[in-house]
Design a protein around this motif. Sequence first.
Motif, PDB file in Angstrom:
ATOM      1  N   LEU A   1     -68.337  -8.041   1.971  1.00 46.44           N
ATOM      2  CA  LEU A   1     -67.320  -8.321   0.968  1.00 46.44           C
ATOM      3  C   LEU A   1     -67.424  -7.421  -0.270  1.00 46.44           C
ATOM      4  O   LEU A   1     -66.395  -6.971  -0.787  1.00 46.44           O
ATOM      5  N   PRO A   2     -68.646  -7.150  -0.789  1.00 45.96           N
ATOM      6  CA  PRO A   2     -68.707  -6.223  -1.934  1.00 45.96           C
ATOM      7  C   PRO A   2     -68.062  -4.875  -1.627  1.00 45.96           C
ATOM      8  O   PRO A   2     -67.402  -4.289  -2.494  1.00 45.96           O
ATOM      9  N   MET A   3     -68.231  -4.391  -0.409  1.00 48.65           N
ATOM     10  CA  MET A   3     -67.624  -3.130  -0.013  1.00 48.65           C
ATOM     11  C   MET A   3     -66.099  -3.218  -0.052  1.00 48.65           C
ATOM     12  O   MET A   3     -65.421  -2.333  -0.585  1.00 48.65           O
ATOM     13  N   LEU A   4     -65.550  -4.303   0.475  1.00 49.94           N
ATOM     14  CA  LEU A   4     -64.103  -4.444   0.526  1.00 49.94           C
ATOM     15  C   LEU A   4     -63.504  -4.586  -0.873  1.00 49.94           C
ATOM     16  O   LEU A   4     -62.441  -4.031  -1.167  1.00 49.94           O
ATOM     17  N   VAL A   5     -64.198  -5.335  -1.742  1.00 48.39           N
ATOM     18  CA  VAL A   5     -63.697  -5.534  -3.106  1.00 48.39           C
ATOM     19  C   VAL A   5     -63.690  -4.217  -3.873  1.00 48.39           C
ATOM     20  O   VAL A   5     -62.694  -3.849  -4.511  1.00 48.39           O
ATOM     21  N   THR A   6     -64.805  -3.493  -3.823  1.00 50.88           N
ATOM     22  CA  THR A   6     -64.871  -2.234  -4.574  1.00 50.88           C
ATOM     23  C   THR A   6     -63.933  -1.186  -3.989  1.00 50.88           C
ATOM     24  O   THR A   6     -63.363  -0.371  -4.718  1.00 50.88           O
ATOM     25  N   MET A   7     -63.731  -1.194  -2.668  1.00 52.32           N
ATOM     26  CA  MET A   7     -62.759  -0.285  -2.057  1.00 52.32           C
ATOM     27  C   MET A   7     -61.362  -0.537  -2.611  1.00 52.32           C
ATOM     28  O   MET A   7     -60.627   0.396  -2.944  1.00 52.32           O
ATOM     29  N   ALA A   8     -60.990  -1.820  -2.705  1.00 53.72           N
ATOM     30  CA  ALA A   8     -59.660  -2.154  -3.206  1.00 53.72           C
ATOM     31  C   ALA A   8     -59.487  -1.708  -4.650  1.00 53.72           C
ATOM     32  O   ALA A   8     -58.458  -1.120  -5.021  1.00 53.72           O
ATOM     33  N   VAL A   9     -60.502  -1.948  -5.467  1.00 53.89           N
ATOM     34  CA  VAL A   9     -60.396  -1.616  -6.882  1.00 53.89           C
ATOM     35  C   VAL A   9     -60.263  -0.108  -7.086  1.00 53.89           C
ATOM     36  O   VAL A   9     -59.356   0.380  -7.767  1.00 53.89           O
ATOM     37  N   THR A  10     -61.190   0.661  -6.505  1.00 51.60           N
ATOM     38  CA  THR A  10     -61.175   2.112  -6.745  1.00 51.60           C
ATOM     39  C   THR A  10     -59.982   2.782  -6.082  1.00 51.60           C
ATOM     40  O   THR A  10     -59.457   3.779  -6.595  1.00 51.60           O
ATOM     41  N   GLY A  11     -59.521   2.258  -4.958  1.00 53.23           N
ATOM     42  CA  GLY A  11     -58.331   2.823  -4.337  1.00 53.23           C
ATOM     43  C   GLY A  11     -57.104   2.667  -5.213  1.00 53.23           C
ATOM     44  O   GLY A  11     -56.275   3.578  -5.325  1.00 53.23           O
ATOM     45  N   PHE A  12     -56.972   1.514  -5.871  1.00 53.96           N
ATOM     46  CA  PHE A  12     -55.813   1.275  -6.719  1.00 53.96           C
ATOM     47  C   PHE A  12     -55.880   2.073  -8.019  1.00 53.96           C
ATOM     48  O   PHE A  12     -54.840   2.386  -8.603  1.00 53.96           O
ATOM     49  N   VAL A  13     -57.080   2.389  -8.504  1.00 57.25           N
ATOM     50  CA  VAL A  13     -57.174   3.110  -9.777  1.00 57.25           C
ATOM     51  C   VAL A  13     -57.182   4.626  -9.593  1.00 57.25           C
ATOM     52  O   VAL A  13     -57.106   5.367 -10.571  1.00 57.25           O
ATOM     53  N   SER A  14     -57.243   5.108  -8.347  1.00 59.65           N
ATOM     54  CA  SER A  14     -57.304   6.542  -8.111  1.00 59.65           C
ATOM     55  C   SER A  14     -56.101   7.265  -8.712  1.00 59.65           C
ATOM     56  O   SER A  14     -56.241   8.302  -9.370  1.00 59.65           O
ATOM     57  N   GLY A  15     -54.898   6.719  -8.502  1.00 52.90           N
ATOM     58  CA  GLY A  15     -53.691   7.359  -9.022  1.00 52.90           C
ATOM     59  C   GLY A  15     -53.668   7.444 -10.536  1.00 52.90           C
ATOM     60  O   GLY A  15     -53.515   8.528 -11.105  1.00 52.90           O
ATOM     61  N   PRO A  16     -53.803   6.298 -11.248  1.00 52.44           N
ATOM     62  CA  PRO A  16     -53.834   6.375 -12.717  1.00 52.44           C
ATOM     63  C   PRO A  16     -54.978   7.239 -13.244  1.00 52.44           C
ATOM     64  O   PRO A  16     -54.834   7.900 -14.269  1.00 52.44           O
ATOM     65  N   LEU A  17     -56.112   7.232 -12.549  1.00 49.43           N
ATOM     66  CA  LEU A  17     -57.269   7.999 -12.997  1.00 49.43           C
ATOM     67  C   LEU A  17     -57.019   9.504 -12.940  1.00 49.43           C
ATOM     68  O   LEU A  17     -57.691  10.285 -13.627  1.00 49.43           O
ATOM     69  N   GLU A  18     -56.010   9.925 -12.153  1.00 52.78           N
ATOM     70  CA  GLU A  18     -55.744  11.348 -11.962  1.00 52.78           C
ATOM     71  C   GLU A  18     -55.368  12.056 -13.263  1.00 52.78           C
ATOM     72  O   GLU A  18     -55.531  13.266 -13.392  1.00 52.78           O
ATOM     73  N   ARG A  19     -54.899  11.301 -14.254  1.00 43.11           N
ATOM     74  CA  ARG A  19     -54.548  11.918 -15.541  1.00 43.11           C
ATOM     75  C   ARG A  19     -55.771  12.530 -16.213  1.00 43.11           C
ATOM     76  O   ARG A  19     -55.661  13.513 -16.942  1.00 43.11           O
ATOM     77  N   TRP A  20     -56.921  11.935 -15.984  1.00 38.44           N
ATOM     78  CA  TRP A  20     -58.146  12.410 -16.626  1.00 38.44           C
ATOM     79  C   TRP A  20     -59.115  13.044 -15.630  1.00 38.44           C
ATOM     80  O   TRP A  20     -59.915  13.891 -16.001  1.00 38.44           O
ATOM     81  N   LEU A  21     -59.035  12.634 -14.370  1.00 32.87           N
ATOM     82  CA  LEU A  21     -59.964  13.124 -13.353  1.00 32.87           C
ATOM     83  C   LEU A  21     -59.154  13.519 -12.128  1.00 32.87           C
ATOM     84  O   LEU A  21     -58.629  12.642 -11.427  1.00 32.87           O
ATOM     85  N   GLY A  22     -59.010  14.832 -11.907  1.00 32.43           N
ATOM     86  CA  GLY A  22     -58.178  15.318 -10.805  1.00 32.43           C
ATOM     87  C   GLY A  22     -58.622  14.783  -9.455  1.00 32.43           C
ATOM     88  O   GLY A  22     -59.767  14.359  -9.264  1.00 32.43           O
TER      89      GLY A  22
END
Length: 537
Positions: free
Chosen positions: A308-329
Motif C-alpha cells: 500500500l505505501p507503494m501505491l499511495v506514493t505512486m498516486a501522489v507523485t504521478g499526479f504532481v509530475s505535471g504541475p512540478l514541470e514548471r520548476w523541474l523539467g
Amino acid sequence: MSRSRPSATFAVLALSVASFATLQSLVVPVLPVIQQDLHTTTAGVTWTMTAWLIAAAVATPLLGRVGDLVGKRRVFVLALLAVAVGSVIAAVAPSIGVLIAGRIVQGLGGAMFPLAFGIIRDEFPAHRLPSAIGAIASIIAVGSGLGTVLAGPLADLLSWRGLFLVPVALTVTAAVLALVIVPESPTRATGGVNPWSAALLSGWLIALLLPLGTGAQWGWSSPQVIGLFALAALLLASWVVVELRSRHPLVDMRLMREPGVWSMNAAAVFIGAAMFAVFAFFPRFVQTPTATGYGLGASVAESGLLMLPMLVTMAVTGFVSGPLERWLGFRTQIVIAAVVMAAASLSLAFLHGTLFAVAAASGVFGIGLGLIYAAITSVVVQSVPATQTGIASGMNANLRTVGSAIGAAVMTALVTGTIGAGGLPAESGYTEGFATAGVLAFGAAVVTVAAALVVRSRAGRATAAADLAAVAGLARLDAEARVAAAEPLRAAPAAEPAVVEPLSAARAADVEAAEMARLVAKVEAEGPRPAVTTSAA
C-alpha cells in the motif's frame, strides 16, 4: 457535441484505464486456486498471464494507430467492450483453454492506454495537458499494482470467477459514459495500416514475448527458446525495412529516431523491467516463511498491505509530475525518479530484515515509479505530432511491456536458480534479483542523460551553422554593394591613369565577392540542422 468538458472526459478515461490496469495483476494471487479448480498444470495456468500479455502487446500499437486513423473515441469504446466480453468468457470458463481465450480477448483492451493519451491531447488546453497526462499515467501505474492488493479479499468474497465480473460492470459503464461524454477526435492521421507492417510487428512481439514468458519452463537453452529469439530478431529486422520503405508506415521510424522518443522508449524498457521485478516478487518475498531465516512470514492480505505505501506514493507523485514541470523539467524528473527507484531496490536487496524496512522501501519505490511513469509519457506525447500520439504512446507502452517480460524472466531465473532448505528460494536469489532491478532502474537515468547530451550537441551545431550563415549573408550583401559601386569605374576609358587605382579596387572587390559566394554556397549546402523541439530539461 460541445468540446468544453475536459474534466468529465478525464473522469471517464480514468475509470476506463483503471479497470483495465488492474487486470494485469488481479489474477496473480489466485493462480493456484484456478489451477486446482480447472484441473490443470502450473504451466497451463501460467498461460493465463502469458496470453494476456501477448494480446495486449500486439493490440496496443495496432489499435492505437487505427484510433489515429478512424477516431480515438470509437476504438476506445470497442476496446472497453472487448474487455467486458473477455471478462465474461473468463468468468464462466469451464476449462483452462476457454479461460485463456477469454484472457486474449481481454488483452485487446491494451489499446485504451495510447488512445486515452491521444484523447487528452485533443481535448485539454495546453496548460492542463502535462497534469492530465501525468494523472492518467499514475492511475495506470497504480492500477497495475492495485490488482495484487485487491485480489485476495475479492476472491474470498466473490471467488476467483467473481474477480472477472468486477471489470465487466466497470468497463460497460465506462463505455456508455464514453459515448455520451467523450468527443470524437478533431484530427485524423492520413494513410492506412500496412498489412505487412502489422503482421511483422505482431510476429516479432509474439516471438519475443513467448520465450520470455515460458523460458523458465522450457529451458533457456532449449531449441524452442533459441529458435523463437532468432525468429524475433529476423522479424524485427524485416519489420524495420518494410516500415522504412512504406509510404504510410505503421510506425514512422524517422520519428522513432528523435531523442525525445528513442530515449523514452529505452527508458520504458528499463523501468518496465525494474517495476515488474518488484511487483511480481515483492509479495512472494514477504510471504516466505520465517523458518528460512530471512522470510517475514506475511499472509496474502499482509503482503498486500505492505504494498500500500507503494501505491499511495505512486498516486501522489504521478499526479504532481505535471504541475512540478514548471520548476523541474520532465527529463530531470526522470533522472531523479530512476535514482530513487534504484535506491529503493537496493534497500530491498540488502535491508529487508523487518516489516518496517520493506514497507519503507516499498513507499520509496512508489515515489520514483509514479514520477517516472508520468514524466516518460509526457515527454513522448509532447515530442510527436497530434496525429501520431496513439502509435507513439502505444509503442512506448509496448516496450514497457517487453521490459516487464524481461524483468520477470531475469528475476525468475535469479530467484529460482538458488534453492535453499525446504525447496524454497535462498535469500541470495532475492538479493541478486532486487539488486539487478536497481541496476535496471538506473539504466533509465543513463539513457535520459545521454539523450539530453545529444539534443544539446545538435542545438549547438544548429546555432553555430545559423550564425555562420548569417555572417556569410551579410558579407555577401556587402560584397554585392561594393561591386555595384565599382561598376561605373569599370566602365571608364582604360587610358586615363586616374582610374587605374579604382579599377584595381574593383577587381579586389570581385575576388572578395567570389570568395564570399563560395563560403555562402558551402554553408547553404551543409544547411543548419533543424533544432529538435523538446520539453524543458
